[in-house]
Motif scaffolding. Structure first.
Motif, short mmCIF file in Angstrom:
data_model
loop_
_atom_site.label_atom_id
_atom_site.label_comp_id
_atom_site.label_asym_id
_atom_site.label_seq_id
_atom_site.Cartn_x
_atom_site.Cartn_y
_atom_site.Cartn_z
N ASN A 32 0.85 -1.18 0.00
CA ASN A 32 0.00 0.00 0.00
C ASN A 32 0.89 1.23 0.00
N ALA A 33 0.88 2.00 -1.09
CA ALA A 33 1.80 3.13 -1.24
C ALA A 33 1.53 4.22 -0.22
N CYS A 34 0.29 4.34 0.24
CA CYS A 34 -0.04 5.41 1.19
C CYS A 34 0.40 5.08 2.60
N LYS A 35 0.18 3.82 3.01
CA LYS A 35 0.44 3.48 4.40
C LYS A 35 1.69 2.62 4.57
N GLY A 36 2.26 2.20 3.44
CA GLY A 36 3.46 1.37 3.54
C GLY A 36 3.20 0.01 4.12
N GLN A 37 1.95 -0.47 4.02
CA GLN A 37 1.59 -1.76 4.59
C GLN A 37 1.42 -2.78 3.48
N THR A 38 1.69 -4.03 3.82
CA THR A 38 1.49 -5.11 2.87
C THR A 38 0.03 -5.52 2.87
N GLN A 39 -0.61 -5.54 1.68
CA GLN A 39 -2.01 -5.94 1.58
C GLN A 39 -2.09 -7.44 1.31
N GLU A 40 -3.10 -8.05 1.86
CA GLU A 40 -3.34 -9.46 1.59
C GLU A 40 -3.80 -9.62 0.14
N PRO A 41 -3.35 -10.66 -0.55
CA PRO A 41 -3.81 -10.88 -1.93
C PRO A 41 -5.31 -11.15 -1.96
N VAL A 42 -5.94 -10.74 -3.03
CA VAL A 42 -7.37 -10.97 -3.21
C VAL A 42 -7.56 -12.36 -3.81
N VAL A 43 -8.29 -13.21 -3.10
CA VAL A 43 -8.51 -14.59 -3.54
C VAL A 43 -9.99 -14.79 -3.81
N ARG A 44 -10.32 -15.14 -5.02
CA ARG A 44 -11.69 -15.47 -5.36
C ARG A 44 -11.96 -16.88 -4.83
N PRO A 45 -12.91 -17.06 -3.91
CA PRO A 45 -13.09 -18.36 -3.25
C PRO A 45 -13.67 -19.42 -4.19
N ALA A 46 -13.49 -20.67 -3.80
CA ALA A 46 -14.02 -21.80 -4.58
C ALA A 46 -15.49 -21.99 -4.22
N THR A 47 -16.35 -21.21 -4.84
CA THR A 47 -17.78 -21.21 -4.48
C THR A 47 -18.51 -22.47 -4.90
N GLN A 48 -17.93 -23.22 -5.85
CA GLN A 48 -18.63 -24.40 -6.37
C GLN A 48 -18.09 -25.71 -5.82
N ALA A 49 -17.06 -25.65 -4.97
CA ALA A 49 -16.54 -26.86 -4.35
C ALA A 49 -17.62 -27.48 -3.48
N GLY A 50 -17.80 -28.78 -3.61
CA GLY A 50 -18.86 -29.45 -2.89
C GLY A 50 -20.19 -29.41 -3.61
N ALA A 84 -20.55 -10.72 -12.07
CA ALA A 84 -20.45 -11.71 -13.14
C ALA A 84 -19.57 -12.88 -12.73
N HIS A 85 -18.70 -12.70 -11.74
CA HIS A 85 -17.72 -13.71 -11.36
C HIS A 85 -18.01 -14.37 -10.01
N ASP A 86 -18.72 -13.66 -9.13
CA ASP A 86 -18.83 -14.10 -7.74
C ASP A 86 -19.34 -15.53 -7.58
N ARG A 87 -20.42 -15.87 -8.27
CA ARG A 87 -21.03 -17.19 -8.10
C ARG A 87 -21.01 -18.01 -9.38
N GLU A 88 -20.33 -17.51 -10.39
CA GLU A 88 -20.31 -18.19 -11.69
C GLU A 88 -19.46 -19.46 -11.63
N HIS A 89 -20.01 -20.55 -12.16
CA HIS A 89 -19.31 -21.84 -12.07
C HIS A 89 -18.54 -22.21 -13.33
N CYS A 90 -18.83 -21.60 -14.48
CA CYS A 90 -18.34 -22.13 -15.75
C CYS A 90 -16.82 -22.08 -15.89
N LEU A 91 -16.16 -21.11 -15.24
CA LEU A 91 -14.70 -21.06 -15.28
C LEU A 91 -14.09 -21.84 -14.13
N GLU A 92 -14.69 -21.73 -12.97
CA GLU A 92 -14.12 -22.38 -11.78
C GLU A 92 -13.98 -23.89 -11.96
N VAL A 93 -14.99 -24.54 -12.58
CA VAL A 93 -14.95 -26.00 -12.68
C VAL A 93 -13.80 -26.49 -13.58
#
Length: 481
Positions: free
Chosen positions: A3-21, A137-146
């Protein structure tokens, strides 16, 4: 990420496996076993090092996993792709355009995280306003995740970053704009250490009867194999207007497929890999099924040499007629080739098989005789001059199958880095000795690239195991039919 403003390391953004199970197993160990068992069903399938794109289904693994595995086993797992473009339809949101996930750093699956090429994703959105980022368009879409667990297990350590794209517009002008932006990535071959792979996620007919699904999916599949986007669109429209009972769509990923086909030119061959529908899996419900196709789009050799289906049919007729004429004591006759390709000067091998067993094989490498003449002469030689076999008898003709391998012009290489296993044949020459292996030999053995060339040097050229290292090396490709 800093983070250029605060000099802090940001956690990476991970799109969760919404279709697992849901669409696939959620437990990592069981998922690994599930995917590996599906891939193993196609262990003997052909592998292609020149795959530019795949069309793969996206239903639950129970229904479409077998067909999806057929597609992924066509990939050369040693190929190091630069990135994978994942194109799929939106099942929940209408975008009137395309959404590229520029936010996520990774897509999660139970098997681990898959990195997103955010830099390329951003470039797409900057190139044309038809590309944007719409989180919904991506949050709950299964066609790419599978697709991801199958890719992770097939490519392993060679799994490259992905560019996730959801396409939802019936505006042909916008689809053309998408294709124009994506085309430079599609045509980037990159050789063994690069290049891009495109994967289009699509199921096919939705909810007709089993018999109707087989009919409509065969029609749609033939349109894709034609490579003509006009024929594909016309077929989709014909299917929609056919009045077929319960047919909601004949390709839910039609818009991504159109985008892919708009990027094609004459340098690609479309190969159909497998078809099933859900009725083949659930035998109790044949009234409402979903169809699943797998296709591979293969880059043709760099010379641009091409044979149409009519050319191939005529060459097989020439081969058989040459054998029959020889049995009748006739010389090789003259003919008028259907196309100019048959008069091009190139090499060819003719193989004869009887009830699945080799019955003769002779070839000619020189680029000094017209192709139709080479095939006629090699067919005759395979039938009567192969020293390993007795000459073919007239009563055997009905049981003889002809296979022809047309060889593209040979190219000199300086190192094995330029040699692509399964795609290239090798020709080794040193002094007065030479030997070759056709590309398809690699499909019959489990050799590494070095073993392939060493066996050729030792077994074919008589130069010894390491004889290739100071010999002239040439590669070529074979059009086999």
């Amino acid at each position: 990420m800093i983070n250029a403003c605060k000099g802090q390391t940001q956690e990476p953004v991970v799109r969760p496996a919404t279709q697992a199970g849901r669409f696939y197993e959620g437990n990592a160990q069981r998922l690994r076993q599930e995917v590996d068992s599906m891939l193993a069903l196609h262990a003997s399938s052909n592998v292609y090092s020149n795959v530019a794109a795949l069309i793969v289904p996206h239903a639950s693994y129970y229904y479409s996993g077998n067909v999806a595995a057929a597609a992924y086993m066509a990939l050369d797992k040693e190929k190091q792709y630069q990135r994978i473009f994942l194109l799929g339809p939106s099942h929940r949101e209408w975008l009137d355009g395309a959404s590229v996930n520029t936010e996520a750093d990774y897509y999660a699956t139970p098997l681990g995280n898959v990195r997103v090429d955010r830099e390329t994703a951003m470039k797409l959105t900057e190139a044309d306003s038809v590309f944007s980022y719409r989180p919904e368009a991506h949050d709950r879409e299964h066609c790419l995740e599978v697709q991801l667990p199958l890719l992770q297990r097939r490519l392993g350590e060679n799994m490259p970053p992905i560019v996730p794209i959801i396409i939802a517009t019936n505006n042909f002008h916008k689809l053309k704009r998408m294709a124009e932006v994506l085309r430079p990535y599609f045509t980037n071959e990159g050789g063994q250490q690069g290049g891009n792979l495109f994967i289009v996620s699509s199921d096919f007919s939705h909810y007709p009867s089993y018999e109707d699904a087989c009919e409509v999916d065969a029609r749609t599949g033939k349109a894709i194999e034609s490579g003509s986007v006009e024929e594909f669109i016309a077929t989709i429209e014909h299917n929609a207007q056919s009045g077929m009972r319960n047919l909601e769509t004949s390709a839910c990923g039609g818009f991504p497929i159109i985008t892919l086909m708009l990027m094609l030119d004459g340098q690609y061959e479309v190969k159909h890999l497998m078809y099933q529908n859900s009725g083949d899996i659930d035998h109790h419900d044949h009234n409402r099924v979903v169809g699943y196709h797998a296709f591979a789009f293969l880059r043709k050799d760099s010379t641009g040499f091409f044979l149409a289906e009519a050319d191939k049919r005529q060459l097989k007729e020439i081969a058989l007629q040459s054998i029959k004429d020889s049995l009748d004591g006739k010389a090789i006759g003259s003919l008028s080739p259907l196309t100019s390709h048959l008069s091009e000067k190139c090499g060819a091998f003719v193989s004869l098989h009887k009830q699945g067993r080799l019955r003769g094989c002779i070839g000619h490498f020189g680029e000094d005789v017209p192709l139709h003449r080479v095939v006629a002469e090699m067919a005759r030689a395979a039938a009567f001059e192969d020293p390993r076999f007795q000459p073919v008898r007239r009563e055997e003709l009905d049981d003889i199958d002809v296979e022809i391998s047309v060889l593209t012009p040979m190219q000199r290489i300086q190192s094995l880095e330029e040699f692509e296993l399964h795609q290239h044949g090798i020709y080794i020459r040193k002094g007065g000795r030479s030997g070759t292996f056709l590309p398809q030999v690699a499909d019959e053995v489990n050799w590494t690239k070095e073993e392939f060339v060493s066996h050729c040097a030792q077994d074919k050229a008589g130069l010894g195991w390491d004889g290739w290292k100071d010999a002239e090396l040439y590669v070529y490709e074979a059009i086999v039919f």
